[in-house]
Design a protein around this motif. Structure first.
Motif, PDB file in Angstrom:
ATOM      1  N   THR A   1      -7.103  12.523 -27.309  1.00 15.16           N
ATOM      2  CA  THR A   1      -6.030  12.650 -26.321  1.00 15.16           C
ATOM      3  C   THR A   1      -4.911  13.557 -26.832  1.00 15.16           C
ATOM      4  OG1 THR A   1      -5.009  10.616 -27.158  1.00 15.16           O
ATOM      5  CG2 THR A   1      -6.477  10.411 -25.239  1.00 15.16           C
ATOM      6  N   VAL A   2      -5.236  14.426 -27.748  1.00 10.84           N
ATOM      7  CA  VAL A   2      -4.236  15.348 -28.290  1.00 10.84           C
ATOM      8  C   VAL A   2      -3.920  16.405 -27.234  1.00 10.84           C
ATOM      9  CG1 VAL A   2      -3.800  17.118 -30.046  1.00 10.84           C
ATOM     10  CG2 VAL A   2      -4.924  14.974 -30.679  1.00 10.84           C
ATOM     11  N   SER A   3      -2.624  16.661 -27.073  1.00 15.50           N
ATOM     12  CA  SER A   3      -2.186  17.730 -26.183  1.00 15.50           C
ATOM     13  C   SER A   3      -1.050  18.486 -26.855  1.00 15.50           C
ATOM     14  CB  SER A   3      -1.762  17.169 -24.820  1.00 15.50           C
ATOM     15  OG  SER A   3      -0.736  16.208 -24.979  1.00 15.50           O
ATOM     16  N   ALA A   4      -0.708  19.616 -26.284  1.00 19.06           N
ATOM     17  CA  ALA A   4       0.277  20.494 -26.917  1.00 19.06           C
ATOM     18  C   ALA A   4       1.508  20.643 -26.048  1.00 19.06           C
ATOM     19  CB  ALA A   4      -0.346  21.866 -27.171  1.00 19.06           C
ATOM     20  N   GLY A   5       2.561  21.094 -26.684  1.00 20.01           N
ATOM     21  CA  GLY A   5       3.799  21.409 -26.002  1.00 20.01           C
ATOM     22  C   GLY A   5       4.557  22.439 -26.800  1.00 20.01           C
ATOM     23  N   GLU A   6       5.729  22.786 -26.295  1.00 19.65           N
ATOM     24  CA  GLU A   6       6.553  23.775 -26.973  1.00 19.65           C
ATOM     25  C   GLU A   6       8.018  23.501 -26.674  1.00 19.65           C
ATOM     26  OE1 GLU A   6       7.411  28.566 -26.824  1.00 19.65           O
ATOM     27  OE2 GLU A   6       5.459  27.835 -26.181  1.00 19.65           O
ATOM     28  N   ILE A   7       8.860  23.657 -27.688  1.00 15.90           N
ATOM     29  CA  ILE A   7      10.303  23.526 -27.500  1.00 15.90           C
ATOM     30  C   ILE A   7      10.780  24.759 -26.730  1.00 15.90           C
ATOM     31  CG2 ILE A   7      12.568  23.457 -28.629  1.00 15.90           C
ATOM     32  CD1 ILE A   7      11.100  20.891 -29.112  1.00 15.90           C
ATOM     33  N   THR A   8      11.406  24.548 -25.585  1.00 14.21           N
ATOM     34  CA  THR A   8      11.901  25.666 -24.783  1.00 14.21           C
ATOM     35  C   THR A   8      13.412  25.845 -24.930  1.00 14.21           C
ATOM     36  OG1 THR A   8      11.994  24.209 -22.849  1.00 14.21           O
ATOM     37  CG2 THR A   8      10.029  25.592 -23.106  1.00 14.21           C
ATOM     38  N   ARG A   9      14.136  24.731 -25.180  1.00 18.52           N
ATOM     39  CA  ARG A   9      15.586  24.803 -25.424  1.00 18.52           C
ATOM     40  C   ARG A   9      15.974  23.713 -26.404  1.00 18.52           C
ATOM     41  NH1 ARG A   9      19.278  25.492 -20.324  1.00 18.52           N
ATOM     42  NH2 ARG A   9      20.761  25.922 -21.989  1.00 18.52           N
ATOM     43  N   SER A  10      16.865  24.058 -27.309  1.00 14.33           N
ATOM     44  CA  SER A  10      17.355  23.084 -28.283  1.00 14.33           C
ATOM     45  C   SER A  10      18.778  23.459 -28.651  1.00 14.33           C
ATOM     46  CB  SER A  10      16.461  23.079 -29.530  1.00 14.33           C
ATOM     47  OG  SER A  10      16.922  22.135 -30.461  1.00 14.33           O
ATOM     48  N   GLU A  11      19.726  22.618 -28.218  1.00 13.08           N
ATOM     49  CA  GLU A  11      21.135  22.822 -28.502  1.00 13.08           C
ATOM     50  C   GLU A  11      21.688  21.502 -29.047  1.00 13.08           C
ATOM     51  OE1 GLU A  11      22.907  24.253 -24.843  1.00 13.08           O
ATOM     52  OE2 GLU A  11      21.266  25.691 -24.568  1.00 13.08           O
ATOM     53  N   PRO A  12      21.403  21.218 -30.357  1.00 12.11           N
ATOM     54  CA  PRO A  12      21.816  19.936 -30.937  1.00 12.11           C
ATOM     55  C   PRO A  12      23.324  19.723 -30.842  1.00 12.11           C
ATOM     56  CG  PRO A  12      20.420  21.189 -32.457  1.00 12.11           C
ATOM     57  CD  PRO A  12      20.760  22.089 -31.316  1.00 12.11           C
ATOM     58  N   PRO A  13      23.789  18.548 -30.583  1.00 10.62           N
ATOM     59  CA  PRO A  13      23.054  17.371 -30.124  1.00 10.62           C
ATOM     60  C   PRO A  13      23.205  17.143 -28.625  1.00 10.62           C
ATOM     61  CG  PRO A  13      25.195  16.649 -30.894  1.00 10.62           C
ATOM     62  CD  PRO A  13      25.164  18.181 -30.975  1.00 10.62           C
ATOM     63  N   HIS A  14      23.116  18.196 -27.828  1.00 12.40           N
ATOM     64  CA  HIS A  14      23.400  18.040 -26.402  1.00 12.40           C
ATOM     65  C   HIS A  14      22.256  18.330 -25.444  1.00 12.40           C
ATOM     66  CE1 HIS A  14      27.515  17.332 -27.483  1.00 12.40           C
ATOM     67  NE2 HIS A  14      27.500  18.438 -28.210  1.00 12.40           N
ATOM     68  N   LEU A  15      21.333  19.186 -25.821  1.00  7.00           N
ATOM     69  CA  LEU A  15      20.273  19.559 -24.888  1.00  7.00           C
ATOM     70  C   LEU A  15      18.969  19.797 -25.641  1.00  7.00           C
ATOM     71  CD1 LEU A  15      19.315  20.432 -22.035  1.00  7.00           C
ATOM     72  CD2 LEU A  15      20.041  22.747 -22.633  1.00  7.00           C
ATOM     73  N   LEU A  16      17.933  19.139 -25.160  1.00  5.14           N
ATOM     74  CA  LEU A  16      16.597  19.318 -25.714  1.00  5.14           C
ATOM     75  C   LEU A  16      15.636  19.412 -24.542  1.00  5.14           C
ATOM     76  CD1 LEU A  16      14.715  19.343 -28.214  1.00  5.14           C
ATOM     77  CD2 LEU A  16      14.543  16.853 -27.946  1.00  5.14           C
ATOM     78  N   GLU A  17      14.806  20.451 -24.543  1.00  5.15           N
ATOM     79  CA  GLU A  17      13.828  20.624 -23.473  1.00  5.15           C
ATOM     80  C   GLU A  17      12.528  21.117 -24.092  1.00  5.15           C
ATOM     81  OE1 GLU A  17      14.770  22.437 -19.403  1.00  5.15           O
ATOM     82  OE2 GLU A  17      13.686  24.057 -20.449  1.00  5.15           O
ATOM     83  N   TYR A  18      11.428  20.520 -23.634  1.00  6.05           N
ATOM     84  CA  TYR A  18      10.128  20.949 -24.143  1.00  6.05           C
ATOM     85  C   TYR A  18       9.051  20.647 -23.117  1.00  6.05           C
ATOM     86  CZ  TYR A  18      10.135  16.018 -25.722  1.00  6.05           C
ATOM     87  OH  TYR A  18      10.259  14.655 -25.803  1.00  6.05           O
TER      88      TYR A  18
END
Length: 179
Positions: A79-96
């Motif tokens: 059940t392995v699947s992949a993703g990618e970090i699209t936005r990272s603005e510590p410590p306020h915004l994380l999107e993947y």
């Protein structure tokens, strides 16, 4: 039981957005750690994650043994699947991304704590996700339960929320909300 229900809405012809907002009694930096630290994720997230919060970093997800059991997936099935970090603005915004989904975590300070806004945007009829209210009621109840478990972890009570049991309790409320 129905307090803090998330919302589920269509966003265009082929996307559904599940949105949850929680007031947490913890500063954004502490919540950020729980969102990005592999050890802390293991206490509340529905999959094990090889995590690096750097934009462009590849992520690896694998459903937990309990998730496989509850979803009737053979334990030996990959059940392995992949993703990618699209936005990272510590410590306020994380999107993947996680497969066909986009998970977005927004944290804004609120007094001594913060407000967490979590959205899961899903492409429907992609071959992976059905365009079915029952599917989204199940998914929303599961995310709601995961956020309850996250809150328990942050409060120093890891493992006190049985997320799968909590999701089952919430399922009827989400079924009614989506009817």
């Amino acid at each position: 039981m129905a307090e803090n229900l998330g919302s589920v809405r269509r966003d265009g012809a082929n996307r559904v957005v599940m949105r949850f907002e929680r007031r947490l009694a913890h500063p954004p930096a502490k919540v950020w750690r729980a969102l990005t630290d592999t050890g802390e994720l293991a206490a509340w997230f529905p999959a094990t994650v090889a995590f690096d919060a750097t934009p462009g970093a590849r992520l690896r997800f694998d459903l937990t043994p309990e998730a496989k059991r509850r979803l009737d997936i053979p334990s030996d099935l990959d059940t392995v699947s992949a993703g990618e970090i699209t936005r990272s603005e510590p410590p306020h915004l994380l999107e993947y991304t996680w497969g066909e989904e986009v998970l977005r975590w927004e944290l804004r300070p609120d007094g001594e704590g913060c407000v967490l806004v979590f959205t899961d945007t899903v492409v429907v009829d992609s071959g992976e996700v059905p365009d079915d209210p029952a599917y989204f009621a199940e998914a929303a109840s599961a995310w709601h339960a995961c956020l309850d478990a996250l809150d328990a972890l942050l409060a120093g009570r890891p493992g006190t929320v049985a997320a799968w049991d909590r999701a089952a309790e919430l399922r009827g409320a989400y079924d009614r909300a989506l009817a």
